[in-house]
Design an enzyme around this catalytic site. Sequence first.
Site, PDB file in Angstrom:
ATOM      1  N   SER A 557     111.308 -17.605   0.837  1.00 50.41           N
ATOM      2  CA  SER A 557     112.308 -16.736   1.444  1.00 50.41           C
ATOM      3  C   SER A 557     112.854 -15.785   0.373  1.00 50.41           C
ATOM      4  CB  SER A 557     113.408 -17.576   2.101  1.00 50.41           C
ATOM      5  OG  SER A 557     114.173 -16.815   2.989  1.00 50.41           O
ATOM      6  N   HIS A 672     110.550 -20.785  10.093  1.00 53.19           N
ATOM      7  CA  HIS A 672     110.870 -20.268   8.772  1.00 53.19           C
ATOM      8  C   HIS A 672     110.569 -21.273   7.665  1.00 53.19           C
ATOM      9  CE1 HIS A 672     112.756 -17.758   5.796  1.00 53.19           C
ATOM     10  NE2 HIS A 672     113.619 -18.710   5.481  1.00 53.19           N
TER      11      HIS A 672
END
Length: 703
Positions: A557, A672
């Site tokens: 991320s 994610h």
Amino acid sequence: MTIASTTGAAAADETPVPGIPGPEQDPYIFLEEARSPEALDWVAKENARTLAAFEADPRYAKLKADALAIFDSNDRIPFVSFRPDGLYNFWQDKANPKGVLRRTTLESYRTDSPKWEVILDVDALAKAEGKEWVYQGSTCLPPALNKCMIALSDGGEDATIMREFDMTTKSFVEGGFVLDQKSQGGIEWVDENTLLVGRNFGEGTLTESEYPFTTREWKRGTRIEDAPEIFRGDAKDVSSGAALLRDNDSVIHARIAYRGISFHERLWYVWKDGQWLQLDLPTKASPVGIADGHMLFSPDVDWTVDGQTFPADSLVAVDLAEWKANPNGAKKSLVWAPGYRQTKQGSTVTGGGLYVALLDNVVGKVLKFKFADGKWSSTQVALPDNATIGIAASSDETDQIMYTVSGFLEPTTLYYTDGTTPPAVLKTSPAYFDPAGASVEQYEAVSKDGTKIPYFIVKPKGMKTDGSTATLLTGYGGFQVPRLPAYLGSTGKLWVENGGAYVLANLRGGGEFGPQWHQTAIRENKQRTWDDFIAVGEDLIKRGFTKPEHLGIQGGSQGGLLVGTFFTQRPDLLGAAIVQIPLFDMLRYHLIGRGASWIGEYGDPRIPEQRKWIEGYSPYQKIVAGVEYPEPFLWASTADDRTHPAHARKAAAKLKALGQPYYYFEDTTGGHSGGVDNDQRAKLQALQFIYLMKRLMDERPAK
């Protein structure tokens, strides 16, 4: 205090802006369509190539089996939450890959083999409905917490549907509340027949960041489309929403609302005399909740009010009754202020007091606060020293609380107390790797501007300082999120036990040392985070712990962006780079996934002055011809509607066009965080460590 979650998904406006690459400048924009046939065909070919290269390695099968055995282990700690009808746990294993929501009693939980009652079987639900349901949690009506809205996502997206569920009958409520259109956003129970709902209600209800900015009050038996709007922020906000201020007895004391004017700044409001009154708070300050008859706030900047300055990261209290009568005029008092290199990490309010978890020079502590005789006092909870400590669960009604204690080499231990005695060990996770001969040391690197950046190194048995050790360096450095020592688990088994060193850097931009540690490395100063990470890499080489051909980096991320900046700015220092679910194209990030919500961290590339500092490091634009990169391994998730797989896809496509070696893999079912079941998680772990072994441990030419 509970605040409705506000997350959403929608197509970003792509009106051409000077300086922002479009299809004419970027031939790989087609990869920004997550599930287009063309993009998925590209993904399938890349996956096949990477799997052929890694799964054929004779070490792969064992690495995956070792990881899966850890993830499926039935003797790992089943972490729980307190509810009036028992202790609740969500559990995934080989028999339940999508997981079961289950409950037990405290008495049974104390035993080595608790007796669990299954409340919701997500595998059975997914099979019956033909969906890849991923359980995303529940929001329940206090105090009984038996009526809940269950959140489910198809394949692991952040966007969810929500359905009313009865924990007593263990079934979805026929004719109950249902939000069947997937959306970012959440709900809050007002009473048995009323919800506050923040969702995508159609045109004009999502921000540029693709989050809801309106809240409706929905009555049972009515259509959500007819529910009246009770709060509206602005389309230019990151997100906005309304919530309820409850105490531990579940009494509602106020309706509050916020407007997220940037990722790190909010305007707060309270419903007073028939209108929304804006609170006189710094934009970098937030309500914490109610404790001992006081309303608590915490600023991330120094807050001067009525001639008194409350330091950043402090806790500030006002008498609850005074605050309700005069929200902006109630007298403030200091509860706690951080010392040098201290920062709070979280708090909880039980029936017996306020507990605050702290970091003291990256070491965990917990303080219990009480208000008596007109003043606040605190005592330190008796927990082990020199460890990472977290509050795992707490009861609203009693003083029951659980803590986690762990370290790199020390398996997580769960402590429990009912408030009458010091915390005692309740459960201990098994050791998943052999720590014999391994050690943990802390060092400091000096960053480009002279700032000292601490880092931990986990040294494998017999490690020499001749630069020969394969070393994995990781970090985060963003959004005031700390990276702390924690049990290495599968990393210890797959990497340290096989002779690799592991390094965790505490970079500026993170939250290890409080708000200032974060704020000094955002927007125009974001390069400081990248400089810090590079400095740690240089220090590892300088001390003889490793050499460039044996040094690898890893991050996900924001951490994926961190890795991208390192390997594009200093490829000469590296032998490997794992780029997980990253941000990468920072000139278009505001158009991809939830990107526009992070402008407060990075800046807005549509503004020339800000685009200039972003252009200085954006990894996608820094991949150029004539540079030898360390054959990175990029991976992403098709269902990731937060950072979006486009970033990793486009980086791989550009490397390929330049003739640069790379690997790419895309998890087609995860969100994610990657794989949604343990087998897929184990696969991702094995792929990454095979890559690292091939790049850093196998015989290769020196740099």
